[in-house]
Write a protein that holds these residues in place. Structure first.
Motif, mmCIF file in Angstrom:
data_model
loop_
_atom_site.group_PDB
_atom_site.id
_atom_site.type_symbol
_atom_site.label_atom_id
_atom_site.label_comp_id
_atom_site.label_asym_id
_atom_site.label_seq_id
_atom_site.Cartn_x
_atom_site.Cartn_y
_atom_site.Cartn_z
ATOM 1 N N ILE A 306 0.862 -1.185 0.000
ATOM 2 C CA ILE A 306 0.000 0.000 0.000
ATOM 3 C C ILE A 306 0.898 1.235 0.000
ATOM 4 C CG2 ILE A 306 -1.788 1.310 1.209
ATOM 5 C CD1 ILE A 306 -2.531 -1.295 2.667
ATOM 6 N N THR A 307 0.659 2.154 -0.913
ATOM 7 C CA THR A 307 1.362 3.434 -0.916
ATOM 8 C C THR A 307 0.459 4.493 -0.302
ATOM 9 O OG1 THR A 307 2.680 2.880 -2.872
ATOM 10 C CG2 THR A 307 2.430 5.218 -2.347
ATOM 11 N N VAL A 308 0.981 5.184 0.696
ATOM 12 C CA VAL A 308 0.238 6.231 1.390
ATOM 13 C C VAL A 308 0.883 7.567 1.055
ATOM 14 C CG1 VAL A 308 -0.515 7.116 3.623
ATOM 15 C CG2 VAL A 308 -0.323 4.642 3.265
ATOM 16 N N LYS A 309 0.166 8.434 0.383
ATOM 17 C CA LYS A 309 0.717 9.733 -0.012
ATOM 18 C C LYS A 309 0.567 10.745 1.118
ATOM 19 C CE LYS A 309 -0.245 9.068 -4.942
ATOM 20 N NZ LYS A 309 -0.960 9.606 -6.136
ATOM 21 N N GLY A 310 1.603 11.552 1.293
ATOM 22 C CA GLY A 310 1.543 12.608 2.296
ATOM 23 C C GLY A 310 2.210 12.240 3.604
ATOM 24 N N ARG A 311 2.939 13.192 4.181
ATOM 25 C CA ARG A 311 3.693 12.952 5.418
ATOM 26 C C ARG A 311 2.795 12.831 6.638
ATOM 27 N NH1 ARG A 311 5.789 16.559 9.182
ATOM 28 N NH2 ARG A 311 5.109 18.331 7.908
ATOM 29 N N LYS A 312 1.644 13.509 6.616
ATOM 30 C CA LYS A 312 0.828 13.609 7.827
ATOM 31 C C LYS A 312 -0.081 12.406 8.053
ATOM 32 C CE LYS A 312 0.828 18.656 7.852
ATOM 33 N NZ LYS A 312 -0.001 19.898 7.835
ATOM 34 N N THR A 313 -0.351 11.623 7.025
ATOM 35 C CA THR A 313 -1.211 10.441 7.190
ATOM 36 C C THR A 313 -0.416 9.334 7.866
ATOM 37 O OG1 THR A 313 -2.424 11.021 5.183
ATOM 38 C CG2 THR A 313 -2.678 8.770 6.006
ATOM 39 N N ILE A 314 -0.850 8.896 9.051
ATOM 40 C CA ILE A 314 -0.073 7.910 9.822
ATOM 41 C C ILE A 314 -0.932 6.725 10.258
ATOM 42 C CG2 ILE A 314 1.725 9.492 10.594
ATOM 43 C CD1 ILE A 314 0.126 9.849 13.196
ATOM 44 N N SER A 315 -1.967 6.433 9.476
ATOM 45 C CA SER A 315 -2.822 5.284 9.770
ATOM 46 C C SER A 315 -3.455 4.805 8.467
ATOM 47 C CB SER A 315 -3.902 5.665 10.772
ATOM 48 O OG SER A 315 -4.792 4.585 10.978
ATOM 49 N N ARG A 316 -3.576 3.489 8.328
ATOM 50 C CA ARG A 316 -4.201 2.959 7.114
ATOM 51 C C ARG A 316 -4.699 1.537 7.365
ATOM 52 N NH1 ARG A 316 -4.138 4.493 1.741
ATOM 53 N NH2 ARG A 316 -4.112 6.529 2.740
ATOM 54 N N LYS A 317 -5.844 1.208 6.739
ATOM 55 C CA LYS A 317 -6.380 -0.153 6.793
ATOM 56 C C LYS A 317 -5.944 -0.923 5.545
ATOM 57 C CE LYS A 317 -10.732 0.944 9.181
ATOM 58 N NZ LYS A 317 -12.217 0.903 9.007
ATOM 59 N N THR A 318 -5.793 -2.236 5.731
ATOM 60 C CA THR A 318 -5.518 -3.116 4.597
ATOM 61 C C THR A 318 -6.828 -3.465 3.887
ATOM 62 O OG1 THR A 318 -5.823 -5.159 5.853
ATOM 63 C CG2 THR A 318 -3.615 -4.167 5.870
ATOM 64 N N ALA A 319 -6.714 -4.186 2.793
ATOM 65 C CA ALA A 319 -7.883 -4.789 2.160
ATOM 66 C C ALA A 319 -8.379 -5.948 3.031
ATOM 67 C CB ALA A 319 -7.511 -5.289 0.771
ATOM 68 N N GLN A 320 -9.511 -6.543 2.667
ATOM 69 C CA GLN A 320 -10.033 -7.693 3.423
ATOM 70 C C GLN A 320 -9.078 -8.876 3.333
ATOM 71 O OE1 GLN A 320 -14.053 -8.586 2.153
ATOM 72 N NE2 GLN A 320 -14.914 -7.206 3.681
ATOM 73 N N LEU A 321 -8.922 -9.553 4.462
ATOM 74 C CA LEU A 321 -7.986 -10.672 4.566
ATOM 75 C C LEU A 321 -8.729 -11.954 4.905
ATOM 76 C CD1 LEU A 321 -5.313 -8.695 6.614
ATOM 77 C CD2 LEU A 321 -5.328 -9.102 4.147
ATOM 78 N N LYS A 322 -7.994 -13.057 4.943
ATOM 79 C CA LYS A 322 -8.615 -14.350 5.201
ATOM 80 C C LYS A 322 -8.740 -14.605 6.703
ATOM 81 C CE LYS A 322 -7.125 -16.588 0.919
ATOM 82 N NZ LYS A 322 -6.374 -17.703 0.302
ATOM 83 N N LYS A 323 -9.932 -15.024 7.104
ATOM 84 C CA LYS A 323 -10.186 -15.267 8.519
ATOM 85 C C LYS A 323 -9.333 -16.424 9.037
ATOM 86 C CE LYS A 323 -14.024 -15.496 11.812
ATOM 87 N NZ LYS A 323 -15.486 -15.544 11.971
ATOM 88 N N ASN A 324 -8.881 -16.285 10.282
ATOM 89 C CA ASN A 324 -8.063 -17.269 11.004
ATOM 90 C C ASN A 324 -6.639 -17.405 10.447
ATOM 91 O OD1 ASN A 324 -10.164 -17.947 12.810
ATOM 92 N ND2 ASN A 324 -11.054 -19.336 11.285
ATOM 93 N N LYS A 325 -6.285 -16.537 9.534
ATOM 94 C CA LYS A 325 -4.913 -16.509 9.032
ATOM 95 C C LYS A 325 -4.107 -15.488 9.836
ATOM 96 C CE LYS A 325 -4.467 -19.158 5.239
ATOM 97 N NZ LYS A 325 -3.341 -20.066 4.957
ATOM 98 N N THR A 326 -2.789 -15.752 9.978
ATOM 99 C CA THR A 326 -1.891 -14.816 10.641
ATOM 100 C C THR A 326 -1.104 -14.039 9.592
ATOM 101 O OG1 THR A 326 -1.690 -16.198 12.604
ATOM 102 C CG2 THR A 326 0.056 -14.582 12.224
ATOM 103 N N TYR A 327 -1.056 -12.717 9.763
ATOM 104 C CA TYR A 327 -0.354 -11.852 8.817
ATOM 105 C C TYR A 327 0.753 -11.078 9.526
ATOM 106 C CZ TYR A 327 -4.032 -12.708 5.392
ATOM 107 O OH TYR A 327 -4.904 -13.313 4.509
ATOM 108 N N TYR A 328 1.737 -10.667 8.728
ATOM 109 C CA TYR A 328 2.838 -9.837 9.217
ATOM 110 C C TYR A 328 2.815 -8.539 8.414
ATOM 111 C CZ TYR A 328 4.276 -14.172 11.386
ATOM 112 O OH TYR A 328 4.294 -15.322 12.135
#
Length: 357
Positions: A306-328
């Motif tokens: 994910i590319t986040v434009k702008g210095r001030k934005t410091i939070s972002r959600k991912t797309a939907q992921l698979k339930k019961n899976k572990t992500y890094y």
């Protein structure tokens, strides 16, 4: 005169070592012609019991080719007398400290697991020939001596390295030298003055298979290695060889040692997503997030960015992921130099999140 005497003594010693080793080998191994010359003053010896090929002597190795194979690939004219030999019988190659040049196609296609430079701190190796270690599909890593100045065209192409370090003595890297390799990060030292076309970060493949990338490869078959980073200096960026290569071939440029923004939190939120929060960076033009089910962000797993434009934005959600899976998940920032994005290092520890909701 002293140098000539020294080279003669080194060559004589190499011959004596080979003869001595042959005397203690089994008779069947000696009958199979497991030694010989591979340079004017260089000799080779195959130790069947240890599955080791030794290159000893001084000076340059001979060059080899498809029509003139290296002698360790075909060791006997009479198959009935030969060892039951194929490429997999050489597990290790040891190269003597007085060898200055590794010949073209010398070890190409061998299923070797290890290459060792004897007394590496004193090695006189200066150059590695074209295709010397290409298609070494079991060779995961190699440590090159600090005397090396040139890596030839296709020298390590399509080999199995998971990482690679270029010695600071190196000045030139040939075309396609590491094309087809699967590692995703290379540091190019400032000492390197020339990097050939598609030397790093690219592969050739089509719907049928991977193959050798060269001048005849159609553009549609030339592909980037996903997420490939070229690492170079954090100052004097625009004039560095690393930056020029990354810019020309549209690869990521990473400023060596520049820390990424610290992750504040990473949490599973509704609709099977991760919300990532991080500290603001004063140098940033924006941020770059990556996430995967692989802790090491392995190339054979799916990695999302994910590319986040702008210095001030410091939070972002991912797309939907698979339930019961572990992500890094982790983050780094970018800024612009000469019209190109230049990235910090990734934040040192990726956050682990299990998707429960």
């Amino acid at each position: 005169m002293k140098d000539k005497v020294k080279k003669y003594l080194i060559s004589l010693l190499a011959v004596m070592i080979i003869i001595g080793a042959m005397l203690i080998m089994p008779v069947t191994a000696r009958a199979a012609k497991v030694s010989g010359k591979c340079g004017d003053s260089i000799f080779w010896l195959y130790n069947e019991q240890k599955k080791t090929l030794i290159i000893a002597g001084s000076g340059k190795m001979y060059d080899y080719s498809y029509h003139n194979d290296a002698p360790w690939k075909h060791m006997a004219e009479n198959p009935d007398e030969a060892l039951k030999y194929d490429d997999s019988q050489i597990d290790k190659v040891i190269i003597g400290s007085e060898v200055t040049y590794i010949g073209e196609e010398a070890f190409s296609g061998l299923l070797i697991y290890e290459v060792e430079f004897d007394n590496i701190a004193s090695s006189k190796l200066e150059s590695i020939g074209e295709y010397a270690f290409s298609y070494c599909n079991s060779l995961d890593s190699i440590k090159l001596p600090s005397s090396l100045k040139k890596i030839g065209k296709h020298a390590f192409s399509n080999s199995a390295f998971s990482s690679f370090t270029i010695p600071s003595s190196c000045k030139e890297i040939g075309d396609y030298a590491f094309s087809g390799c699967i590692f995703t990060r290379i540091e190019i030292p400032n000492t390197v003055k020339k990097v050939g076309k598609y030397a790093f970060g690219y592969r050739a493949y089509n719907t049928d298979d991977d193959y050798t990338l060269d001048d005849s490869t159609p553009k549609k078959d030339i592909h980037k290695v996903p997420g490939f980073d070229v690492v170079g200096p954090k100052s004097g960026i625009a004039s560095s060889t690393a930056f020029k290569y990354a810019k020309k071939y549209k690869l990521n440029y990473v400023m060596k040692g520049v820390k990424g923004p610290k992750i504040k939190s990473a949490a599973n939120v509704k609709t099977r997503r991760i919300r990532l929060k991080w500290n603001k960076s004063g140098s940033a033009s924006g941020y770059h997030i990556r996430y995967s089910t692989s802790k090491k962000f392995d190339i054979y797993t799916t990695i999302k960015y994910i590319t986040v434009k702008g210095r001030k934005t410091i939070s972002r959600k991912t797309a939907q992921l698979k339930k019961n899976k572990t992500y890094y998940i982790t983050v780094r920032y970018y800024k612009y130099v000469g019209g190109k994005k230049c990235y910090s290092e990734w934040w040192k520890t990726a956050k682990k999140v299990k998707i429960k909701k």
